[in-house]
Design a protein around this motif. Structure first.
Motif, PDB file in Angstrom:
ATOM      1  N   SER A  61       0.814  -1.216   0.000  1.00  0.00           N
ATOM      2  CA  SER A  61       0.000   0.000   0.000  1.00  0.00           C
ATOM      3  C   SER A  61       0.848   1.267   0.000  1.00  0.00           C
ATOM      4  CB  SER A  61      -0.924   0.020   1.228  1.00  0.00           C
ATOM      5  OG  SER A  61      -1.790  -1.089   1.231  1.00  0.00           O
ATOM      6  N   LEU A  62       0.618   2.129  -0.973  1.00  0.00           N
ATOM      7  CA  LEU A  62       1.244   3.456  -1.022  1.00  0.00           C
ATOM      8  C   LEU A  62       2.750   3.408  -0.776  1.00  0.00           C
ATOM      9  CD1 LEU A  62      -1.477   5.465   0.977  1.00  0.00           C
ATOM     10  CD2 LEU A  62      -1.230   5.267  -1.505  1.00  0.00           C
ATOM     11  N   TRP A  66       4.699  -0.542   5.778  1.00  0.00           N
ATOM     12  CA  TRP A  66       3.773  -0.258   6.872  1.00  0.00           C
ATOM     13  C   TRP A  66       3.773  -1.374   7.910  1.00  0.00           C
ATOM     14  CZ3 TRP A  66       1.673   4.491   6.813  1.00  0.00           C
ATOM     15  CH2 TRP A  66       1.549   5.156   5.576  1.00  0.00           C
ATOM     16  N   GLU A 114       4.024   8.169  10.349  1.00  0.00           N
ATOM     17  CA  GLU A 114       2.746   8.551   9.753  1.00  0.00           C
ATOM     18  C   GLU A 114       1.786   7.381   9.919  1.00  0.00           C
ATOM     19  OE1 GLU A 114       2.516   8.805   5.423  1.00  0.00           O
ATOM     20  OE2 GLU A 114       4.503   7.885   5.259  1.00  0.00           O
ATOM     21  N   LEU A 116      -1.702   5.209   8.415  1.00  0.00           N
ATOM     22  CA  LEU A 116      -2.622   4.879   7.330  1.00  0.00           C
ATOM     23  C   LEU A 116      -3.713   3.976   7.891  1.00  0.00           C
ATOM     24  CD1 LEU A 116      -3.318   4.892   4.243  1.00  0.00           C
ATOM     25  CD2 LEU A 116      -1.889   2.837   4.054  1.00  0.00           C
ATOM     26  N   ASP A 118      -6.744   1.736   6.479  1.00  0.00           N
ATOM     27  CA  ASP A 118      -7.417   1.147   5.320  1.00  0.00           C
ATOM     28  C   ASP A 118      -8.709   0.497   5.765  1.00  0.00           C
ATOM     29  OD1 ASP A 118      -5.585   1.726   3.268  1.00  0.00           O
ATOM     30  OD2 ASP A 118      -4.320   0.032   3.843  1.00  0.00           O
ATOM     31  N   PHE A 128      -9.385   4.939   2.298  1.00  0.00           N
ATOM     32  CA  PHE A 128      -8.383   5.075   3.349  1.00  0.00           C
ATOM     33  C   PHE A 128      -8.364   6.495   3.880  1.00  0.00           C
ATOM     34  CE2 PHE A 128      -5.965   6.162  -0.495  1.00  0.00           C
ATOM     35  CZ  PHE A 128      -5.261   7.294  -0.091  1.00  0.00           C
ATOM     36  N   ARG A 130      -5.290   8.981   5.739  1.00  0.00           N
ATOM     37  CA  ARG A 130      -3.851   9.025   5.987  1.00  0.00           C
ATOM     38  C   ARG A 130      -3.519  10.267   6.820  1.00  0.00           C
ATOM     39  NH1 ARG A 130       0.596   8.655   1.045  1.00  0.00           N
ATOM     40  NH2 ARG A 130       2.507   8.525   2.325  1.00  0.00           N
ATOM     41  N   SER A 132      -0.123  12.473   8.460  1.00  0.00           N
ATOM     42  CA  SER A 132       1.322  12.644   8.303  1.00  0.00           C
ATOM     43  C   SER A 132       2.088  12.532   9.616  1.00  0.00           C
ATOM     44  CB  SER A 132       1.624  13.998   7.652  1.00  0.00           C
ATOM     45  OG  SER A 132       1.152  15.070   8.460  1.00  0.00           O
TER      46      SER A 132
END
Length: 239
Positions: A61-62, A66, A114, A116, A118, A128, A130, A132
């Motif tokens: 993911s992104l 993670w 950061e 996330l 989902d 999602f 998100r 920072s």
């Protein structure tokens, strides 16, 4: 065999045993050691060499890297638990689990992260949220949540409402509500008065509103009476 070679062979086991072991703090460390590693279960060491714990690493993911600290997907694990369970962690990294507040604190103490989040509904829609910046305080401060820098991936912002608040369970009420949010909504979270998100609520295998506001909720996306099919919360270091 020369004397020099013989001496090197004799010293080889001690030399090898003195080599530093790879003790990854998080999934980002695992990725940077070998960026071909796929998503899956890995062992990390959030609090040092004696703190081995298994987590699910999302390497897709992104951009990946993670470390998943919360995951709901099928209702096989009971999330209505007390303080000690949420502090230490429970469940299995192969399925549903909570990493543990103490491990999470030590992670955010050592790196800037950061967040996330989902999620998926029962129609296959995926969105999602998100953020920072994500960190939590030590237990002596109630594991107070600090989250900011929202980016919308279709889910809407639930976490900002919870930022600045302590973690609450049914046996440790630290919210600002006159009652006990964890008891009222059958979960555990950084409740305010009470929630915009209740990811640790009661899991429902269908989207029929059976459990109403005590379900697995992300209010801005589906409202307070829709219990999500899946949700996972994950962090990675800010580059």
């Amino acid at each position: 065999m020369s004397w020099n070679v013989y001496v090197l062979l004799l010293l080889a086991p001690p030399l090898i045993s003195c080599m530093p072991l790879l003790l990854p703090l998080d999934c980002s460390d695992i990725y940077h050691h070998d960026n071909s590693q796929p998503s899956g279960v890995y062992t990390i060491y959030p609090i040092g060499s004696t703190s081995a714990v298994q987590v699910f690493c999302d390497m897709d993911s992104l951009g990946g890297r993670w470390t998943v600290f919360q995951r709901r997907m099928d209702g096989t694990v009971n999330f209505y638990r007390g303080w000690d369970h949420y502090k230490a962690g429970f469940g299995s990294a192969t399925g549903e689990y909570w990493l543990g507040l103490e491990a999470l604190f030590h992670l955010t103490l050592r790196k800037q992260y950061e967040l996330l989040v989902d999620m998926e509904d029962f129609s296959g829609n995926k969105v999602f949220a998100r953020y920072s910046s994500f960190a939590i305080d030590p237990e002596s401060y109630g594991y107070t949540l600090h989250v900011s820098g929202f980016t919308d991936g279709g889910a809407g912002d639930s976490m900002s409402y919870h930022s600045g608040h302590k973690f609450s369970t049914f046996d440790k009420d630290q919210d600002v509500y006159s009652g006990n949010c964890a008891k009222s909504y059958l979960g555990a979270f950084w409740y305010n008065s009470c929630y915009y998100a209740n990811p640790n609520g009661v899991y429902s295998s269908v989207a029929d509103g059976t459990y109403g506001s005590v379900g697995v909720i992300w209010n801005p996306w589906k409202g307070s009476n829709y219990s999500l099919k899946t949700i996972s919360m994950k962090i990675r270091p800010v580059q």
